[in-house]
Scaffold this motif. Sequence first.
Motif, PDB file in Angstrom:
ATOM      1  N   LYS A   6       0.902  -1.083  -0.117  1.00 48.75           N
ATOM      2  CA  LYS A   6       0.166   0.038   0.065  1.00 48.75           C
ATOM      3  C   LYS A   6       0.989   1.359  -0.237  1.00 48.75           C
ATOM      4  CE  LYS A   6      -4.184  -0.170   0.287  1.00 48.75           C
ATOM      5  NZ  LYS A   6      -5.006  -0.792  -0.586  1.00 48.75           N
ATOM      6  N   LEU A   7       0.461   2.241  -0.791  1.00 45.69           N
ATOM      7  CA  LEU A   7       1.248   3.420  -0.804  1.00 45.69           C
ATOM      8  C   LEU A   7       0.614   4.643  -0.270  1.00 45.69           C
ATOM      9  CD1 LEU A   7       2.264   3.286  -4.473  1.00 45.69           C
ATOM     10  CD2 LEU A   7       3.703   2.374  -2.516  1.00 45.69           C
ATOM     11  N   ALA A   8       1.336   5.455   0.477  1.00 46.30           N
ATOM     12  CA  ALA A   8       0.587   6.821   0.897  1.00 46.30           C
ATOM     13  C   ALA A   8       1.323   7.788  -0.377  1.00 46.30           C
ATOM     14  CB  ALA A   8       1.075   7.122   2.078  1.00 46.30           C
ATOM     15  N   ILE A   9       0.115   8.445  -1.071  1.00 43.97           N
ATOM     16  CA  ILE A   9       0.524   9.632  -1.889  1.00 43.97           C
ATOM     17  C   ILE A   9       0.183  10.777  -1.529  1.00 43.97           C
ATOM     18  CG2 ILE A   9       0.840   7.949  -3.629  1.00 43.97           C
ATOM     19  CD1 ILE A   9      -1.941   9.088  -4.854  1.00 43.97           C
ATOM     20  N   ASP A  10       0.716  12.087  -1.885  1.00 48.22           N
ATOM     21  CA  ASP A  10       0.669  13.304  -1.482  1.00 48.22           C
ATOM     22  C   ASP A  10       0.041  13.973  -2.715  1.00 48.22           C
ATOM     23  OD1 ASP A  10       0.383  16.029  -0.798  1.00 48.22           O
ATOM     24  OD2 ASP A  10       2.019  15.786   0.504  1.00 48.22           O
ATOM     25  N   THR A  11      -1.407  14.213  -2.878  1.00 50.07           N
ATOM     26  CA  THR A  11      -1.860  14.723  -3.977  1.00 50.07           C
ATOM     27  C   THR A  11      -1.501  16.109  -4.260  1.00 50.07           C
ATOM     28  OG1 THR A  11      -3.685  15.240  -2.874  1.00 50.07           O
ATOM     29  CG2 THR A  11      -3.781  13.318  -3.742  1.00 50.07           C
ATOM     30  N   ALA A  12      -1.196  16.872  -3.368  1.00 54.10           N
ATOM     31  CA  ALA A  12      -0.641  18.320  -3.405  1.00 54.10           C
ATOM     32  C   ALA A  12       1.130  18.150  -3.991  1.00 54.10           C
ATOM     33  CB  ALA A  12      -0.590  19.196  -2.188  1.00 54.10           C
ATOM     34  N   LEU A  13       1.544  17.327  -4.055  1.00 53.19           N
ATOM     35  CA  LEU A  13       3.035  17.142  -4.452  1.00 53.19           C
ATOM     36  C   LEU A  13       2.875  16.327  -5.732  1.00 53.19           C
ATOM     37  CD1 LEU A  13       4.901  16.904  -1.346  1.00 53.19           C
ATOM     38  CD2 LEU A  13       4.641  18.802  -2.655  1.00 53.19           C
ATOM     39  N   ASN A  14       1.796  16.448  -6.689  1.00 52.74           N
ATOM     40  CA  ASN A  14       1.678  15.682  -7.991  1.00 52.74           C
ATOM     41  C   ASN A  14       1.943  14.178  -7.531  1.00 52.74           C
ATOM     42  OD1 ASN A  14       1.662  15.510 -10.688  1.00 52.74           O
ATOM     43  ND2 ASN A  14       3.932  15.432 -10.926  1.00 52.74           N
ATOM     44  N   ASP A  15       1.107  13.777  -6.672  1.00 52.54           N
ATOM     45  CA  ASP A  15       1.132  12.417  -6.157  1.00 52.54           C
ATOM     46  C   ASP A  15       2.468  11.751  -5.973  1.00 52.54           C
ATOM     47  OD1 ASP A  15      -1.791  12.445  -6.629  1.00 52.54           O
ATOM     48  OD2 ASP A  15      -1.744  11.212  -8.700  1.00 52.54           O
ATOM     49  N   GLN A  16       3.078  12.581  -5.345  1.00 52.97           N
ATOM     50  CA  GLN A  16       4.466  11.873  -4.852  1.00 52.97           C
ATOM     51  C   GLN A  16       4.229  10.828  -3.781  1.00 52.97           C
ATOM     52  OE1 GLN A  16       7.126  14.956  -3.063  1.00 52.97           O
ATOM     53  NE2 GLN A  16       8.070  13.351  -2.039  1.00 52.97           N
ATOM     54  N   ALA A  64       7.342   2.444   5.786  1.00 54.85           N
ATOM     55  CA  ALA A  64       8.239   3.551   5.557  1.00 54.85           C
ATOM     56  C   ALA A  64       7.685   4.613   5.180  1.00 54.85           C
ATOM     57  CB  ALA A  64       9.553   3.008   4.681  1.00 54.85           C
ATOM     58  N   VAL A  65       7.987   6.045   5.858  1.00 56.07           N
ATOM     59  CA  VAL A  65       7.534   7.235   5.652  1.00 56.07           C
ATOM     60  C   VAL A  65       8.567   8.064   5.410  1.00 56.07           C
ATOM     61  CG1 VAL A  65       6.345   9.170   6.647  1.00 56.07           C
ATOM     62  CG2 VAL A  65       5.580   6.760   7.074  1.00 56.07           C
ATOM     63  N   ASP A  66       8.607   8.866   4.276  1.00 52.89           N
ATOM     64  CA  ASP A  66       9.670   9.615   4.051  1.00 52.89           C
ATOM     65  C   ASP A  66       9.805  10.637   5.088  1.00 52.89           C
ATOM     66  OD1 ASP A  66      11.542  10.964   2.285  1.00 52.89           O
ATOM     67  OD2 ASP A  66      10.016  11.989   1.013  1.00 52.89           O
ATOM     68  N   GLY A  89       2.254   6.965   8.667  1.00 49.72           N
ATOM     69  CA  GLY A  89       2.382   5.638   9.186  1.00 49.72           C
ATOM     70  C   GLY A  89       1.193   5.098   9.912  1.00 49.72           C
ATOM     71  N   LYS A  90       0.263   6.044  10.474  1.00 52.78           N
ATOM     72  CA  LYS A  90      -1.006   5.326  11.338  1.00 52.78           C
ATOM     73  C   LYS A  90      -1.916   5.134  10.423  1.00 52.78           C
ATOM     74  CE  LYS A  90      -5.081   7.251  13.344  1.00 52.78           C
ATOM     75  NZ  LYS A  90      -5.829   8.670  13.954  1.00 52.78           N
ATOM     76  N   ALA A  91      -1.786   5.710   9.086  1.00 50.43           N
ATOM     77  CA  ALA A  91      -2.965   5.144   8.063  1.00 50.43           C
ATOM     78  C   ALA A  91      -2.581   3.836   7.388  1.00 50.43           C
ATOM     79  CB  ALA A  91      -2.864   6.253   7.058  1.00 50.43           C
ATOM     80  N   LEU A  92      -1.146   3.716   7.153  1.00 53.28           N
ATOM     81  CA  LEU A  92      -0.570   2.489   6.523  1.00 53.28           C
ATOM     82  C   LEU A  92      -0.780   1.413   7.464  1.00 53.28           C
ATOM     83  CD1 LEU A  92       2.242   4.075   4.805  1.00 53.28           C
ATOM     84  CD2 LEU A  92       0.370   3.060   3.732  1.00 53.28           C
ATOM     85  N   LEU A  93      -0.337   1.558   8.696  1.00 47.50           N
ATOM     86  CA  LEU A  93      -0.551   0.430   9.712  1.00 47.50           C
ATOM     87  C   LEU A  93      -2.082   0.038  10.013  1.00 47.50           C
ATOM     88  CD1 LEU A  93       0.921  -0.919  12.177  1.00 47.50           C
ATOM     89  CD2 LEU A  93       0.325   0.924  13.538  1.00 47.50           C
TER      90      LEU A  93
END
Length: 218
Positions: free
Chosen positions: A71-81, A146-148, A157-161
């Motif tokens: 599972k990925l966490a992406i930041d939509t405000a950073l062009n889906d980084q 892992a979180v950048d 980290g909470k969301a991925l966990l």
Amino acid sequence: MAIQIRDATEEDMPAVARLAGVTFHPTTDWITRQVFPLHLQPKNIPDGDASLPWRQLRKTASFNTSNCTIKLAIDTALNDQIVGFAVWEQPVEDEKPPIAPADPELPSDVTDMKIFEELKSILKEDHKASFGDRGLKDVWHLDMIAVDPPHQRRGIGKALLTWGMRQATKAGRDCYLMATPQGRPLYEAFGWEIVRPLNMFGVMHHSMIYRANKEALL
């Protein structure tokens, strides 16, 4: 908050490998430094870069394993980084484990193979001590999260966990992980129990379980 959680694709694996290399960098992660000791690293490239091809192959192998979800966490405000990821291994429902790609070989010229084999032995013994001969076949295993670093303390980290914890709880299965000293407070905050401390080459890590019958703090 502009964070969204989605499934990884195979095209994401280079970015996932790079993020793993940053988060578990040999200058900040004790185990990585033992496996990839400084004296074996090439002098003509940045410390840690020699293991990146292996990390990408390993993440791709995980992606292509049927009982593994990334599972990925992406930041939509950073062009889906991609700013975080979690590798969850799910229970094996029958006696035959799923057919998975072979683990890629570590780059022997930059790896302390003796340390790596000792690490695998420590983990295998802990799996058996915790769950018997079937090891991790009946539990949800958080293999890596892992979180950048610049994006930590944003609830990633909470969301991925908790994604994996919810899936496991619905299925009535326990969860297992090996906690670093840095990660342990997060897991304890969400009800994970310490099973036993493990001395990993001089630094204490902790084998932890989240019980399916425990009242969820989600």
